[in-house]
Design a protein around this motif. Structure first.
Motif, PDB file in Angstrom:
ATOM      1  N   LEU A  73       0.854  -1.196   0.000  1.00 14.75           N
ATOM      2  CA  LEU A  73       0.000   0.000   0.000  1.00 14.75           C
ATOM      3  C   LEU A  73       0.884   1.238   0.000  1.00 14.75           C
ATOM      4  N   THR A  74       0.616   2.159  -0.921  1.00 16.66           N
ATOM      5  CA  THR A  74       1.371   3.405  -0.994  1.00 16.66           C
ATOM      6  C   THR A  74       0.485   4.569  -0.595  1.00 16.66           C
ATOM      7  N   LEU A  75       0.977   5.396   0.325  1.00 20.64           N
ATOM      8  CA  LEU A  75       0.286   6.591   0.787  1.00 20.64           C
ATOM      9  C   LEU A  75       1.129   7.807   0.426  1.00 20.64           C
ATOM     10  N   ARG A  76       0.463   8.926   0.170  1.00 17.94           N
ATOM     11  CA  ARG A  76       1.188  10.167  -0.086  1.00 17.94           C
ATOM     12  C   ARG A  76       0.567  11.286   0.740  1.00 17.94           C
ATOM     13  N   GLU A  77       1.432  12.116   1.292  1.00 12.58           N
ATOM     14  CA  GLU A  77       0.968  13.224   2.130  1.00 12.58           C
ATOM     15  C   GLU A  77       0.550  14.396   1.259  1.00 12.58           C
ATOM     16  N   LYS A  78      -0.623  14.933   1.532  1.00  9.29           N
ATOM     17  CA  LYS A  78      -1.114  16.102   0.805  1.00  9.29           C
ATOM     18  C   LYS A  78      -1.925  16.958   1.764  1.00  9.29           C
ATOM     19  N   LEU A 134      -2.989  10.030   2.042  1.00  7.07           N
ATOM     20  CA  LEU A 134      -4.014   9.533   1.136  1.00  7.07           C
ATOM     21  C   LEU A 134      -3.516   8.307   0.369  1.00  7.07           C
ATOM     22  N   ILE A 135      -4.419   7.366   0.135  1.00  9.44           N
ATOM     23  CA  ILE A 135      -4.088   6.160  -0.619  1.00  9.44           C
ATOM     24  C   ILE A 135      -3.775   6.520  -2.066  1.00  9.44           C
ATOM     25  N   GLN A 136      -2.643   6.014  -2.562  1.00  8.07           N
ATOM     26  CA  GLN A 136      -2.230   6.255  -3.938  1.00  8.07           C
ATOM     27  C   GLN A 136      -2.311   4.993  -4.795  1.00  8.07           C
ATOM     28  N   SER A 137      -1.870   3.859  -4.236  1.00  7.47           N
ATOM     29  CA  SER A 137      -1.862   2.622  -5.017  1.00  7.47           C
ATOM     30  C   SER A 137      -1.905   1.428  -4.076  1.00  7.47           C
ATOM     31  N   PHE A 138      -2.292   0.296  -4.650  1.00 14.20           N
ATOM     32  CA  PHE A 138      -2.332  -0.952  -3.894  1.00 14.20           C
ATOM     33  C   PHE A 138      -1.904  -2.062  -4.836  1.00 14.20           C
ATOM     34  N   ALA A 139      -0.741  -2.646  -4.560  1.00 14.94           N
ATOM     35  CA  ALA A 139      -0.182  -3.680  -5.430  1.00 14.94           C
ATOM     36  C   ALA A 139      -0.280  -5.040  -4.755  1.00 14.94           C
TER      37      ALA A 139
END
Length: 266
Positions: free
Chosen positions: A244-249, A254-259
């Motif tokens: 799971l990739t999260l990015r700060e904004k 916030l969730i960005q991707s799920f591999a």
């Protein structure tokens, strides 16, 4: 509608990492050894900063090692608590697991049909009195039963073998905005989901409950990005590793991707 931000506030606490540990004081220089004790060719090589298992020791299909500043055990424990879809009843269990029902490189490319399969936030079941709405739904392309089926079941929702769930689009938009900073308008493909604009609602026919899940076992931070990765787990009949990739904004994670990586251990 009530905003649901508790998990992202928790993640802000989880991932508000300190920079580094305390700097070590320099130790006294060692005594100079005799010149003949160690020959230049016998000097030990510098050890790597982090031990990485050899490529052949990793399960086949497993992703490469994570790159970045490793999260601490305490931070991982908090992340595990934040993403535990089963330990907390209520809206969190009903909506967060939906983000783990498909794999996507960009959250706007998630499988919307799978996302809504076990989405029950603010949903209601169509009743036999909702005849006009039910007939409009049955007329949509992609409705899973034909006219003969409906006639055999009395042309009413209660005659179907599974319930008919009405899901307000506003609820779905709120969930997507809360966890990913997007709405249904940002999704790349919504064609497989039945939607009636006159009722501003989506529909599904789920009779059971089996949302996705994610349990982080390791994680790293690299600037404004955090990657969390599970250990080997079972998914869709195969052993997989999830990432799971999260990015700060704007102060939110916030969730960005799920591999999902299928792996083989033998």
């Amino acid at each position: 509608m009530k905003h649901r931000f508790p998990i992202l506030l928790l993640l802000a606490l989880v991932l508000g990492l300190t920079a580094c540990g305390a700097e070590k004081a320099p130790s006294a220089p060692p005594e100079e050894p005799p010149a003949e004790t160690v020959r230049p060719e016998e000097e030990p090589s510098e050890a790597p900063a982090e031990s990485v298992p050899p490529e052949e020791d990793r399960p086949e299909g497993a992703p490469p090692p994570l790159e970045g500043t490793p999260l601490t055990a305490e931070e991982l424990a908090r992340a595990d608590e934040a993403f535990n879809c089963y330990g907390h009843p209520g809206d969190k269990a009903l909506e967060l697991g939906c983000f783990f029902t498909s794999a996507y490189e960009d959250v706007t490319e998630l499988d919307f049909e799978e996302f809504l399969r076990y989405y029950f936030v603010d949903s209601t079941e169509l009743e036999d009195g909702d005849a006009e709405e039910f007939q409009a739904l049955a007329a949509l392309p992609g409705f899973p039963w034909d006219t003969e089926d409906l006639e055999r079941w009395g042309n009413v929702p209660s005659g179907l073998p599974v319930p008919v769930h009405r899901i307000p689009r506003a609820a779905v938009d709120q969930t997507l905005e809360t966890y990913a900073g997007i709405t249904t308008a940002d999704l790349k493909d919504t064609e497989t989901v039945l939607y009636l604009p006159e009722y501003d609602a989506c529909y599904n026919f789920t009779s059971d409950y089996g949302p996705g899940s994610f349990q982080p076992a390791e994680g790293v931070r690299d600037g404004d990005t955090v990657r969390l990765r599970s250990g080997p787990a079972w998914g869709n009949g195969d052993e997989v590793i999830q990432e799971l990739t999260l990015r700060e904004k704007d102060g939110r994670w916030l969730i960005q991707s799920f591999a999902v990586y299928p792996v083989e251990n033998g």
